[in-house]
Design a protein around this motif. Sequence first.
Motif, PDB file in Angstrom:
ATOM      1  N   TYR A  14       2.376   6.034  -4.660  1.00 22.97           N
ATOM      2  CA  TYR A  14       3.030   5.921  -3.591  1.00 22.97           C
ATOM      3  C   TYR A  14       4.622   6.122  -3.425  1.00 22.97           C
ATOM      4  CZ  TYR A  14      -0.887   3.218  -2.147  1.00 22.97           C
ATOM      5  OH  TYR A  14      -2.310   2.631  -1.407  1.00 22.97           O
ATOM      6  N   ILE A  68       7.997   4.398  -2.476  1.00 16.29           N
ATOM      7  CA  ILE A  68       8.148   3.232  -2.275  1.00 16.29           C
ATOM      8  C   ILE A  68       9.659   3.128  -1.832  1.00 16.29           C
ATOM      9  CG2 ILE A  68       8.470   0.807  -3.411  1.00 16.29           C
ATOM     10  CD1 ILE A  68       6.170   1.726  -5.388  1.00 16.29           C
ATOM     11  N   CYS A 124       3.007  -6.262  -9.437  1.00 17.91           N
ATOM     12  CA  CYS A 124       1.923  -5.977  -8.594  1.00 17.91           C
ATOM     13  C   CYS A 124       0.503  -4.974  -9.071  1.00 17.91           C
ATOM     14  CB  CYS A 124       2.382  -5.138  -7.226  1.00 17.91           C
ATOM     15  SG  CYS A 124       3.416  -6.113  -6.184  1.00 17.91           S
ATOM     16  N   LYS A 155      -0.821  -2.035  -2.597  1.00 17.14           N
ATOM     17  CA  LYS A 155      -0.010  -1.746  -1.494  1.00 17.14           C
ATOM     18  C   LYS A 155       0.331  -3.213  -0.762  1.00 17.14           C
ATOM     19  CE  LYS A 155       0.548   0.743   2.859  1.00 17.14           C
ATOM     20  NZ  LYS A 155      -0.052   1.879   3.613  1.00 17.14           N
ATOM     21  N   GLU A 157       4.000  -4.609  -0.218  1.00  8.24           N
ATOM     22  CA  GLU A 157       4.468  -4.902   1.081  1.00  8.24           C
ATOM     23  C   GLU A 157       5.028  -6.326   1.105  1.00  8.24           C
ATOM     24  OE1 GLU A 157       1.293  -3.221   3.407  1.00  8.24           O
ATOM     25  OE2 GLU A 157       2.398  -1.243   3.646  1.00  8.24           O
ATOM     26  N   GLN A 180       8.326  -6.942   0.398  1.00 10.72           N
ATOM     27  CA  GLN A 180       9.132  -6.262   1.294  1.00 10.72           C
ATOM     28  C   GLN A 180       9.634  -4.959   0.889  1.00 10.72           C
ATOM     29  OE1 GLN A 180      12.379  -9.163   2.184  1.00 10.72           O
ATOM     30  NE2 GLN A 180      11.245 -10.240   3.082  1.00 10.72           N
ATOM     31  N   TYR A 181       8.568  -4.314   0.439  1.00  7.49           N
ATOM     32  CA  TYR A 181       8.755  -2.728   0.119  1.00  7.49           C
ATOM     33  C   TYR A 181       8.042  -2.072   1.344  1.00  7.49           C
ATOM     34  CZ  TYR A 181      10.429  -3.835  -4.445  1.00  7.49           C
ATOM     35  OH  TYR A 181      11.338  -4.208  -5.549  1.00  7.49           O
ATOM     36  N   THR A 182       8.424  -0.789   1.697  1.00  6.74           N
ATOM     37  CA  THR A 182       7.818  -0.026   2.539  1.00  6.74           C
ATOM     38  C   THR A 182       7.044   1.252   1.553  1.00  6.74           C
ATOM     39  OG1 THR A 182       9.234  -0.311   4.297  1.00  6.74           O
ATOM     40  CG2 THR A 182       7.916   1.662   4.336  1.00  6.74           C
ATOM     41  N   LEU A 183       5.584   1.326   2.034  1.00  6.76           N
ATOM     42  CA  LEU A 183       5.140   2.302   1.075  1.00  6.76           C
ATOM     43  C   LEU A 183       4.458   3.491   1.835  1.00  6.76           C
ATOM     44  CD1 LEU A 183       4.965  -0.362  -0.535  1.00  6.76           C
ATOM     45  CD2 LEU A 183       2.956   0.654  -1.972  1.00  6.76           C
ATOM     46  N   GLN A 184       4.657   4.457   1.430  1.00 11.58           N
ATOM     47  CA  GLN A 184       3.809   5.847   2.011  1.00 11.58           C
ATOM     48  C   GLN A 184       3.124   6.561   1.006  1.00 11.58           C
ATOM     49  OE1 GLN A 184       3.979   6.400   5.297  1.00 11.58           O
ATOM     50  NE2 GLN A 184       5.054   4.677   5.721  1.00 11.58           N
TER      51      GLN A 184
END
Length: 153
Positions: A22, A24, A42, A142, A146, A149-153
């Motif tokens: 990911y 991140i 995680c 993921k 999340e 408070q992380y954004t994953l793509q």
Amino acid sequence: MLRTTLALMLATLSLGVMAQDYIIYPAAGQDAEQQKQDKMECQAWATENTGVDPVQLASQPAPASQQTGGERARGALGGAAAGAAIGAIAGDAGDGAAIGAGVGVLRGGAKQRHAAAANQQAQANAQAEKDSQMAMYGRAFKACMEGRQYTLQ
């Protein structure tokens, strides 16, 4: 040759899935050290909650394939013997052996194709199972990130 090519192709696909990572983004301003710690925690959480260890999964060998090869020759020999016996009764063992050998080659070829198809199906099933397990692990990882408070793509 076909088995080797198939095994190489599946291994390449497997590594592509395992290596997928990911992107991140620390949405709450976490520093690099905190992100590294959160990522490790995680990963452990995802493994614990899914039962999937990506490292172990990647190192699992492909299912053993059935040996193929020689079916046509064995079929020809068996068919020739049976044909010779039948031909001897009918009065021409040579013609019977030739016909039996031809039939045996055809049956042997069919057995060989069937075994190759079964091998390919077993490989595909094993890969699909690995992909499914990795997808489940990825969803868990993921969700954990999340939740921090992380954004994953």
